[in-house]
Design a protein around this motif. Structure first.
Motif, PDB file in Angstrom:
ATOM      1  N   ASN A  36     114.625  48.018  32.109  1.00 38.22           N
ATOM      2  CA  ASN A  36     115.951  48.594  32.332  1.00 38.22           C
ATOM      3  C   ASN A  36     115.867  50.063  32.710  1.00 38.22           C
ATOM      4  O   ASN A  36     116.602  50.547  33.574  1.00 38.22           O
ATOM      5  CB  ASN A  36     116.814  48.411  31.081  1.00 38.22           C
ATOM      6  CG  ASN A  36     117.229  46.961  30.864  1.00 38.22           C
ATOM      7  OD1 ASN A  36     117.209  46.153  31.787  1.00 38.22           O
ATOM      8  ND2 ASN A  36     117.583  46.625  29.643  1.00 38.22           N
ATOM      9  N   HIS A  37     114.957  50.796  32.066  1.00 34.67           N
ATOM     10  CA  HIS A  37     114.784  52.217  32.391  1.00 34.67           C
ATOM     11  C   HIS A  37     114.072  52.402  33.732  1.00 34.67           C
ATOM     12  O   HIS A  37     114.364  53.348  34.473  1.00 34.67           O
ATOM     13  CB  HIS A  37     114.023  52.936  31.282  1.00 34.67           C
ATOM     14  CG  HIS A  37     114.887  53.389  30.150  1.00 34.67           C
ATOM     15  ND1 HIS A  37     115.667  54.527  30.211  1.00 34.67           N
ATOM     16  CD2 HIS A  37     115.111  52.863  28.928  1.00 34.67           C
ATOM     17  CE1 HIS A  37     116.328  54.676  29.072  1.00 34.67           C
ATOM     18  NE2 HIS A  37     116.017  53.678  28.284  1.00 34.67           N
ATOM     19  N   LEU A  38     113.154  51.520  34.053  1.00 33.15           N
ATOM     20  CA  LEU A  38     112.430  51.642  35.318  1.00 33.15           C
ATOM     21  C   LEU A  38     113.369  51.524  36.514  1.00 33.15           C
ATOM     22  O   LEU A  38     113.205  52.231  37.505  1.00 33.15           O
ATOM     23  CB  LEU A  38     111.345  50.568  35.405  1.00 33.15           C
ATOM     24  CG  LEU A  38     110.065  50.853  34.617  1.00 33.15           C
ATOM     25  CD1 LEU A  38     109.243  49.582  34.436  1.00 33.15           C
ATOM     26  CD2 LEU A  38     109.229  51.930  35.300  1.00 33.15           C
ATOM     27  N   ILE A  39     114.362  50.638  36.423  1.00 30.66           N
ATOM     28  CA  ILE A  39     115.275  50.468  37.557  1.00 30.66           C
ATOM     29  C   ILE A  39     116.562  51.268  37.392  1.00 30.66           C
ATOM     30  O   ILE A  39     117.371  51.330  38.296  1.00 30.66           O
ATOM     31  CB  ILE A  39     115.603  48.985  37.787  1.00 30.66           C
ATOM     32  CG1 ILE A  39     116.420  48.431  36.626  1.00 30.66           C
ATOM     33  CG2 ILE A  39     114.343  48.177  38.016  1.00 30.66           C
ATOM     34  CD1 ILE A  39     116.987  47.069  36.906  1.00 30.66           C
ATOM     35  N   ILE A  69     109.031  45.563  42.494  1.00 26.71           N
ATOM     36  CA  ILE A  69     109.806  44.405  42.052  1.00 26.71           C
ATOM     37  C   ILE A  69     109.232  43.956  40.714  1.00 26.71           C
ATOM     38  O   ILE A  69     108.138  43.394  40.641  1.00 26.71           O
ATOM     39  CB  ILE A  69     109.742  43.266  43.084  1.00 26.71           C
ATOM     40  CG1 ILE A  69     110.185  43.784  44.465  1.00 26.71           C
ATOM     41  CG2 ILE A  69     110.625  42.104  42.636  1.00 26.71           C
ATOM     42  CD1 ILE A  69     109.825  42.864  45.609  1.00 26.71           C
ATOM     43  N   PHE A  70     109.977  44.231  39.637  1.00 20.90           N
ATOM     44  CA  PHE A  70     109.488  43.981  38.287  1.00 20.90           C
ATOM     45  C   PHE A  70     109.898  42.594  37.809  1.00 20.90           C
ATOM     46  O   PHE A  70     111.047  42.178  37.984  1.00 20.90           O
ATOM     47  CB  PHE A  70     110.030  45.036  37.317  1.00 20.90           C
ATOM     48  CG  PHE A  70     109.516  46.406  37.579  1.00 20.90           C
ATOM     49  CD1 PHE A  70     108.261  46.793  37.127  1.00 20.90           C
ATOM     50  CD2 PHE A  70     110.278  47.322  38.290  1.00 20.90           C
ATOM     51  CE1 PHE A  70     107.777  48.072  37.371  1.00 20.90           C
ATOM     52  CE2 PHE A  70     109.805  48.603  38.537  1.00 20.90           C
ATOM     53  CZ  PHE A  70     108.549  48.970  38.075  1.00 20.90           C
ATOM     54  N   VAL A  71     108.967  41.896  37.195  1.00 16.73           N
ATOM     55  CA  VAL A  71     109.225  40.586  36.608  1.00 16.73           C
ATOM     56  C   VAL A  71     109.164  40.740  35.100  1.00 16.73           C
ATOM     57  O   VAL A  71     108.095  40.974  34.523  1.00 16.73           O
ATOM     58  CB  VAL A  71     108.187  39.548  37.083  1.00 16.73           C
ATOM     59  CG1 VAL A  71     108.496  38.178  36.495  1.00 16.73           C
ATOM     60  CG2 VAL A  71     108.148  39.488  38.605  1.00 16.73           C
ATOM     61  N   ASP A  72     110.321  40.663  34.454  1.00 15.91           N
ATOM     62  CA  ASP A  72     110.393  40.772  32.990  1.00 15.91           C
ATOM     63  C   ASP A  72     110.203  39.385  32.404  1.00 15.91           C
ATOM     64  O   ASP A  72     110.959  38.470  32.699  1.00 15.91           O
ATOM     65  CB  ASP A  72     111.758  41.343  32.589  1.00 15.91           C
ATOM     66  CG  ASP A  72     111.886  41.530  31.090  1.00 15.91           C
ATOM     67  OD1 ASP A  72     110.860  41.758  30.427  1.00 15.91           O
ATOM     68  OD2 ASP A  72     113.013  41.458  30.587  1.00 15.91           O
ATOM     69  N   THR A  73     109.181  39.215  31.598  1.00 16.83           N
ATOM     70  CA  THR A  73     108.833  37.888  31.087  1.00 16.83           C
ATOM     71  C   THR A  73     109.147  37.775  29.603  1.00 16.83           C
ATOM     72  O   THR A  73     109.228  38.777  28.896  1.00 16.83           O
ATOM     73  CB  THR A  73     107.333  37.618  31.284  1.00 16.83           C
ATOM     74  OG1 THR A  73     106.585  38.583  30.530  1.00 16.83           O
ATOM     75  CG2 THR A  73     106.947  37.729  32.747  1.00 16.83           C
ATOM     76  N   PRO A  74     109.302  36.539  29.097  1.00 18.36           N
ATOM     77  CA  PRO A  74     109.417  36.373  27.648  1.00 18.36           C
ATOM     78  C   PRO A  74     108.139  36.841  26.962  1.00 18.36           C
ATOM     79  O   PRO A  74     107.059  36.766  27.541  1.00 18.36           O
ATOM     80  CB  PRO A  74     109.601  34.854  27.485  1.00 18.36           C
ATOM     81  CG  PRO A  74     109.984  34.347  28.831  1.00 18.36           C
ATOM     82  CD  PRO A  74     109.345  35.263  29.822  1.00 18.36           C
TER      83      PRO A  74
END
Length: 307
Positions: A36-39, A69-74
């Motif tokens: 969230n902070h990165l984008i 392009i960030f992929v936020d994973t579980p």
């Protein structure tokens, strides 16, 4: 995603870089807060409870030099074992297989067997950046203690880079972006410059409700719940959103609703306010509870939910 034209994209030089970055780590190390902070915008849910993220969420950061392009994973889950968490762990493995860089997040001054288990699952042919989060909690420790911790973790894996951040306070974020840019391949941007996620408004509404469930319910209860959007209408000047919360048992339904419906009302109100801020329009939100016994172990139903 809606159709775009060349004019929607930023002008780029021959050295413009674009690529995918997976953010991985054990549950509750701050991966979603970091993204969230990165984008610069909240698109991935956050909670003090572990395992709040159930879907891969693409967050997009673009400037004149690169598109990240960030992929936020579980978080890799070793507790609460059921078909749901087995599917989540599989999602993480699949997510890291096709990226250009992996960001491996650990908590400052804490490296556990759970962290080690995640690290062992990472591919060796993709560069991995060690990100030490929650540095603000370790501020009372001197630099020598932190360096000793870094050296300890580096013995576990051949990291490409190391970065210390505090995702909660936004510290070290710009430096991390600077570190990641040259690790991406040269190429044109894949998304318009003003786009911060490839997820739909429908998906984001669902995630906001799920975040409130994790924030306001007991330690175990949210793990036996899921959220589905049954109706999403975009009228002029207002979004009308109807969301069902799935629970395993009738007793859980009562806990979620609360005395005189107070708890569900609080969850719905806060979710609506977050949606209005995110969508920049008025929102009518209706949230109710449905009992579906054994949903977390129903593989076919999990597929229907996109998990």
């Amino acid at each position: 995603m809606s159709e775009v034209t060349n004019s929607d994209y930023i002008a780029h030089s021959d050295q413009f870089r674009c690529g995918f970055i997976a953010i991985v780590g054990r549950p509750n190390v701050g991966k979603s807060t970091l993204m969230n902070h990165l984008i610069g915008q909240k698109i991935s849910i956050t909670s003090k409870k572990a395992q709040t993220t159930r879907h891969k969420v693409n967050g997009i950061y673009t400037d004149d030099e690169a598109q990240l392009i960030f992929v936020d994973t579980p978080g890799f889950q070793t507790y609460h074992r059921n078909a749901l968490n087995d599917r989540l762990n599989q999602n993480v493995t699949e997510a890291v297989a096709g990226v250009d860089v992996i960001v491996f997040v650990v908590e400052a001054l804490r490296f556990s067997d759970a962290d080690r288990e995640v690290l062992q699952k990472l591919p060796r042919h993709i560069p991995v950046v060690l990100v030490i989060n929650k540095a603000d909690k370790a501020k009372a420790k001197d630099a020598e203690v932190m360096q000793s911790f870094i050296n300890e973790v580096k013995e576990e894996f051949a990291f490409a880079k190391v970065q210390i951040v505090s995702a909660k306070h936004g510290l070290g974020i710009a430096q991390l972006v600077h570190t990641l840019k040259p690790m991406l391949p040269v190429g044109i941007p894949l998304y318009p410059a003003d786009m911060v996620t490839d997820k739909s408004s429908r998906f984001l509404a669902m995630e906001i409700v799920r975040e409130k469930l994790f924030r306001y319910l007991g330690e175990e209860l949210p793990y036996a719940m899921n959220v589905e959007v049954e109706q999403f209408e975009e009228d002029e000047g207002i979004y009308r959103i109807y969301i069902a919360v799935l629970v395993d048992k009738d007793s859980q339904k009562g806990i979620l609703i609360g005395k005189n419906g107070d708890k569900l009302k609080k969850i719905s109100t806060e979710a609506r306010l977050d949606m209005e801020k995110l969508f920049e329009t008025k929102v009518f939100l209706k949230v109710w509870v449905k009992v579906k016994s054994g949903w977390a172990d129903d593989i076919r139903f999990l597929r229907e939910l996109g998990l």
